[in-house]
Motif scaffolding. Structure first.
Motif: not given
Length: 323
Positions: A117-143
């Protein structure tokens, strides 16, 4: 990388067939697998992953083969770290040894569904919003920071067995005192009661949800190909039950695994931010694949060796405790 619908269908059929074989043939009889059984299964699953990497390289090129290997290694390492949480859950909830294989099997199936489910959602979000990489990156650093904090504080066990879902289930249902093999619900004196196995499944499922939140952004930092993301996750989850029983005792010896994973996640987080900056033409530099593979392999190797050296010392303490 163009993946046809036929390739997707064939891949899904093969992987689901392997999973069903593991669930309904190998896992139908609750037992503690022998060392030989575990070793054979792990060898087969690792071999299949490497063969798939060769297939990807022959079909789409070495770049995508390297992305698959990097993603598979990262997801596999995260999954092994998750096994330590599973071990804490099994211990805290006093799951009989011969029933642990069934519980792990259920947990892994839940993980596959959630990650799909998360892979499908991630692929859809990335395809539409490139800026989500900023959020993903910040989340991984936080993790990564959270992993270090948990290592220092040593409060992982309490979080694993006393999360929101667990507290709600304990308040809502009545439970039997003893396990009834693999049954989740039984009738006692005419009253329907849940068994402790149901609580175990909820614990594993809720922690799997948190694991998916960490692992999916991590692998999308190594490849944006949904096909590689999905297959890397499936191959990483295959054989985890056998890994659990084969190196269950060693899991406690990998005292620095969380630290190593925090380094890997922080590196991928920074890589994602740099990728987003490159996409918006802020910088011209992107982290090359060979550097990602080098950092992942070197970090995990150093972490494992350092952990085993630390654990071999007679005065070695537990994570969060002074040695």
């Amino acid at each position: 990388m163009h993946v046809t619908d036929v390739t997707w269908i064939i891949t899904l059929v093969i992987l689901i067939a392997v999973l069903l074989f593991d669930v309904f043939v190998i896992g139908r009889r609750p037992h503690e697998p022998s060392t030989r059984e575990c070793s054979i299964a792990i060898g087969v699953y690792v071999g299949l992953a490497l063969l798939f990497a060769v297939f990807v390289g022959a079909q789409w090129g070495h770049r995508y083969s390297g992305e698959f290997v990097a993603g598979w290694l990262t997801e596999y390492s995260l999954s092994v770290d998750n096994l330590f949480i599973f071990l804490l859950i099994m211990t805290k909830l006093k799951v009989p040894r011969h029933l642990q294989q069934y519980a792990l099997m259920v947990g892994i199936v839940i993980a596959l569904v959630l990650r799909g489910i998360f892979i499908a959602l991630g692929a859809a979000i990335i395809a539409s919003f490139a800026w989500v990489f900023f959020l993903f990156g910040a989340f991984l650093v936080y993790t990564a920071v959270q992993l270090v904090r948990e290592y220092v504080s040593g409060d992982t066990e309490e979080e694993a067995t006393d999360n929101v879902a667990m507290r709600w289930v304990k308040r809502t249902f009545k439970f039997t005192d003893d396990f009834h093999q693999t049954k989740l619900r039984v009738k006692v004196d005419g009253a329907a009661l849940m068994t402790p196995m149901f609580l175990v499944v909820i614990a594993l499922g809720s922690t799997d949800l948190l694991f998916a939140l960490d692992s999916i952004p991590a692998i999308y930092g190594l490849t944006q190909q949904a096909y590689l993301v999905f297959t890397a996750n499936v191959f990483a989850l295959m054989g985890l039950r056998q890994v659990y029983f084969l190196i269950g005792g060693m899991l406690k010896r990998l005292v620095y695994l969380s630290i190593g994973l925090s380094v890997v996640l922080a590196f991928i987080g920074v890589k994602l931010v740099l990728h987003a900056l490159h996409h918006y033409h802020v910088i011209a530099f992107e982290v090359p694949l060979w550097l990602s593979l080098t950092v992942i392999v070197a970090t995990l190797a150093v972490t494992t060796v350092a952990s085993l050296i630390k654990s071999a010392r007679p005065d070695a303490g537990q994570p969060g405790e002074p040695a």
